[in-house]
Design an enzyme around this catalytic site. Sequence first.
Site, PDB file in Angstrom:
ATOM      1  N   ARG A 124      50.027  39.625  46.161  1.00 53.06           N
ATOM      2  CA  ARG A 124      49.270  38.442  46.646  1.00 53.06           C
ATOM      3  C   ARG A 124      49.987  37.409  46.743  1.00 53.06           C
ATOM      4  O   ARG A 124      51.313  37.224  46.234  1.00 53.06           O
ATOM      5  CB  ARG A 124      48.440  38.154  45.599  1.00 53.06           C
ATOM      6  CG  ARG A 124      47.186  39.399  45.089  1.00 53.06           C
ATOM      7  CD  ARG A 124      45.992  38.994  44.502  1.00 53.06           C
ATOM      8  NE  ARG A 124      45.004  39.729  44.563  1.00 53.06           N
ATOM      9  CZ  ARG A 124      44.671  40.796  44.382  1.00 53.06           C
ATOM     10  NH1 ARG A 124      45.337  41.232  43.106  1.00 53.06           N
ATOM     11  NH2 ARG A 124      43.500  41.407  44.683  1.00 53.06           N
ATOM     12  N   ASP A 151      33.222  46.692  48.426  1.00 50.88           N
ATOM     13  CA  ASP A 151      32.530  45.362  48.620  1.00 50.88           C
ATOM     14  C   ASP A 151      32.827  44.755  50.014  1.00 50.88           C
ATOM     15  O   ASP A 151      32.797  43.628  50.001  1.00 50.88           O
ATOM     16  CB  ASP A 151      32.896  44.306  47.331  1.00 50.88           C
ATOM     17  CG  ASP A 151      34.302  44.059  47.205  1.00 50.88           C
ATOM     18  OD1 ASP A 151      35.166  44.785  47.983  1.00 50.88           O
ATOM     19  OD2 ASP A 151      34.516  43.202  46.726  1.00 50.88           O
ATOM     20  N   GLY A 194      44.686  44.284  46.201  1.00 57.08           N
ATOM     21  CA  GLY A 194      44.805  45.469  45.173  1.00 57.08           C
ATOM     22  C   GLY A 194      44.786  46.859  45.777  1.00 57.08           C
ATOM     23  O   GLY A 194      44.471  46.902  46.894  1.00 57.08           O
ATOM     24  N   ASP A 198      36.699  48.691  45.250  1.00 52.67           N
ATOM     25  CA  ASP A 198      35.427  48.240  44.891  1.00 52.67           C
ATOM     26  C   ASP A 198      34.257  48.296  46.137  1.00 52.67           C
ATOM     27  O   ASP A 198      32.974  48.285  45.489  1.00 52.67           O
ATOM     28  CB  ASP A 198      35.364  46.538  44.840  1.00 52.67           C
ATOM     29  CG  ASP A 198      36.263  46.160  43.555  1.00 52.67           C
ATOM     30  OD1 ASP A 198      36.217  46.958  42.667  1.00 52.67           O
ATOM     31  OD2 ASP A 198      37.099  45.184  43.722  1.00 52.67           O
ATOM     32  N   THR A 237      40.136  49.063  49.538  1.00 53.70           N
ATOM     33  CA  THR A 237      39.582  48.591  47.966  1.00 53.70           C
ATOM     34  C   THR A 237      38.836  49.319  47.326  1.00 53.70           C
ATOM     35  O   THR A 237      37.893  49.967  47.994  1.00 53.70           O
ATOM     36  CB  THR A 237      38.992  47.261  48.063  1.00 53.70           C
ATOM     37  OG1 THR A 237      38.469  46.733  46.807  1.00 53.70           O
ATOM     38  CG2 THR A 237      38.008  47.131  49.164  1.00 53.70           C
ATOM     39  N   ARG A 280      34.994  43.436  39.533  1.00 49.87           N
ATOM     40  CA  ARG A 280      34.662  42.067  39.055  1.00 49.87           C
ATOM     41  C   ARG A 280      33.447  41.177  39.795  1.00 49.87           C
ATOM     42  O   ARG A 280      32.903  40.396  39.021  1.00 49.87           O
ATOM     43  CB  ARG A 280      35.935  40.948  39.467  1.00 49.87           C
ATOM     44  CG  ARG A 280      36.905  40.815  38.298  1.00 49.87           C
ATOM     45  CD  ARG A 280      37.835  40.113  38.707  1.00 49.87           C
ATOM     46  NE  ARG A 280      38.539  40.365  40.109  1.00 49.87           N
ATOM     47  CZ  ARG A 280      39.991  40.519  40.143  1.00 49.87           C
ATOM     48  NH1 ARG A 280      40.680  40.579  38.985  1.00 49.87           N
ATOM     49  NH2 ARG A 280      40.367  40.841  41.306  1.00 49.87           N
ATOM     50  N   ASP A 325      38.512  41.627  51.714  1.00 49.76           N
ATOM     51  CA  ASP A 325      38.273  40.379  52.833  1.00 49.76           C
ATOM     52  C   ASP A 325      39.095  39.017  52.505  1.00 49.76           C
ATOM     53  O   ASP A 325      39.417  38.609  53.688  1.00 49.76           O
ATOM     54  CB  ASP A 325      36.802  40.023  52.490  1.00 49.76           C
ATOM     55  CG  ASP A 325      36.594  39.620  51.010  1.00 49.76           C
ATOM     56  OD1 ASP A 325      37.567  39.780  50.217  1.00 49.76           O
ATOM     57  OD2 ASP A 325      35.407  39.041  50.917  1.00 49.76           O
TER      58      ASP A 325
HETATM   59  P1  ATP Z   1      40.961  42.941  46.942  1.00 50.51           P
HETATM   60  O1  ATP Z   1      39.381  43.205  47.409  1.00 50.51           O
HETATM   61  O2  ATP Z   1      41.558  44.157  46.490  1.00 50.51           O
HETATM   62  O3  ATP Z   1      40.986  41.719  46.142  1.00 50.51           O
HETATM   63  P2  ATP Z   1      41.827  41.230  49.151  1.00 50.51           P
HETATM   64  O4  ATP Z   1      42.443  41.384  50.231  1.00 50.51           O
HETATM   65  O5  ATP Z   1      40.417  40.517  49.157  1.00 50.51           O
HETATM   66  O6  ATP Z   1      41.668  42.584  48.397  1.00 50.51           O
HETATM   67  P3  ATP Z   1      43.231  38.877  47.985  1.00 50.51           P
HETATM   68  O7  ATP Z   1      44.001  38.765  46.928  1.00 50.51           O
HETATM   69  O8  ATP Z   1      41.933  38.248  48.141  1.00 50.51           O
HETATM   70  O9  ATP Z   1      42.906  40.595  48.131  1.00 50.51           O
HETATM   71  O10 ATP Z   1      43.936  38.494  49.405  1.00 50.51           O
HETATM   72  C1  ATP Z   1      45.197  39.198  49.665  1.00 50.51           C
HETATM   73  C2  ATP Z   1      46.095  38.279  50.328  1.00 50.51           C
HETATM   74  O11 ATP Z   1      45.637  37.815  51.209  1.00 50.51           O
HETATM   75  C3  ATP Z   1      46.501  36.806  49.476  1.00 50.51           C
HETATM   76  O12 ATP Z   1      47.258  37.055  48.558  1.00 50.51           O
HETATM   77  C4  ATP Z   1      46.788  35.804  50.690  1.00 50.51           C
HETATM   78  O13 ATP Z   1      48.110  35.814  50.860  1.00 50.51           O
HETATM   79  C5  ATP Z   1      45.756  36.438  51.658  1.00 50.51           C
HETATM   80  N1  ATP Z   1      44.571  35.494  51.715  1.00 50.51           N
HETATM   81  C6  ATP Z   1      43.546  35.746  50.942  1.00 50.51           C
HETATM   82  N2  ATP Z   1      42.834  34.568  51.159  1.00 50.51           N
HETATM   83  C7  ATP Z   1      43.293  34.011  52.303  1.00 50.51           C
HETATM   84  C8  ATP Z   1      42.947  32.638  52.853  1.00 50.51           C
HETATM   85  N3  ATP Z   1      41.778  32.169  52.784  1.00 50.51           N
HETATM   86  N4  ATP Z   1      43.932  32.159  53.985  1.00 50.51           N
HETATM   87  C9  ATP Z   1      45.182  32.826  54.073  1.00 50.51           C
HETATM   88  N5  ATP Z   1      45.278  33.955  53.355  1.00 50.51           N
HETATM   89  C10 ATP Z   1      44.663  34.414  52.373  1.00 50.51           C
END
Ligand code: ATP
Length: 326
Positions: free
Chosen positions: A75, A133, A14, A131, A129, A175, A106
């Site tokens: 994503r 978190d 995000g 959030d 982010t 969320r 994360d």
């Molecule tokens: P936010 O907190 O804003 O959601 P985030 O980094 O946690 O940020 P995610 O959508 O969970 O957002 O992850 C971003 C991208 O990181 C995913 O689209 C994917 O390409 C990669 N990713 C997430 N989890 C994994 C995983 N377990 N293994 C490999 N790649 C991952």
Amino acid sequence: MGRIKRIGVLTSGGDAPGMNAAIRAVVRTAIFNGCEAYGIFGGYQGLIEGDIKRLKSNDVSNIIQRGGTILKSARSMEFRTPEGRTKAAQMLAEHKIDALVVIGGDGSFTGAKLLIQEHDIPVVGIPGTIDNDLYGTDSTIGYDTAVNTAVEAVDKIKDTASAHNRLFFVEVMGRDAGFIALRTAIATGAEAVLVPEVETDLTDLEHFIEKDYNPKTSSGIVIVAEGEKSGGAYSIAEKVAQKHPEYDIRVSVLGHMQRGGSPSQFDRVLASQLGAAAVDALMDDQKSIMLGIMNKEIVHVPFNKTIKHTKNLNPELLNLVRILSI
Ligand code: ATP
């Protein structure tokens, strides 16, 4: 020292206000250290597809005050597969990029960790982010701005709530975490806050509302985090309305406005510090860490730790909402 010559930077997950300030800091600190900086557009998916461009100092001029991310975010399902990550590593090799800065949450760091393990590419992370978190940092980039936006919106809602003696349920983003909700509740003097981390006790909530809200003489605000477990602002408002048909109840969902807008000075400074620290860490041959801030000091947090642990809400702040709403 001196092994790293080309540093790539991407934003993932995000978007959050302040990401641009972090990109600017990464690019300029890389150049300051004699390296070349490369922008990877569209997160991990853009990396797999080779959407990569060299960024000079003036390519990041005039972006520190802008929300969103000039590198776009995405994503990527493909990056979740070993084949996708192999393609990503090949693209980095093709562009002779020897280290990467990932700005995200994360999930993004979980992906980064796998890229390091499977392809031995140095990667460091910056928490971006709204959030807040992420374990290991007091604040994530975008959180302060998002809370400021929510507070400004709730202040406006309070004006109209007060004019009509209404009870408002205001839903804010979060969320899985209630950080935005909790801080917004304290800053706006809300009657109650409902967060995903704490099971909602409807009887307790009604008791609180009965004490504070009189549809003939007063107004009330309840802040509800998006991920509140009993169904969110609309569902709770409906339950309260069924029991109290005399209440004048409204629901307001703030939504995506909380992601946008010009970053606060706090987020700009934090992003600048963490962006510079990320490049410094790479120049120091470090990898698999997130840069964070704890008690105003920059800290290095292993990806392992930040991915594994959950940051808890401060129980004293939760209690403060109750105390101050008597
Ligand atoms: P936010 O907190 O804003 O959601 P985030 O980094 O946690 O940020 P995610 O959508 O969970 O957002 O992850 C971003 C991208 O990181 C995913 O689209 C994917 O390409 C990669 N990713 C997430 N989890 C994994 C995983 N377990 N293994 C490999 N790649 C991952």
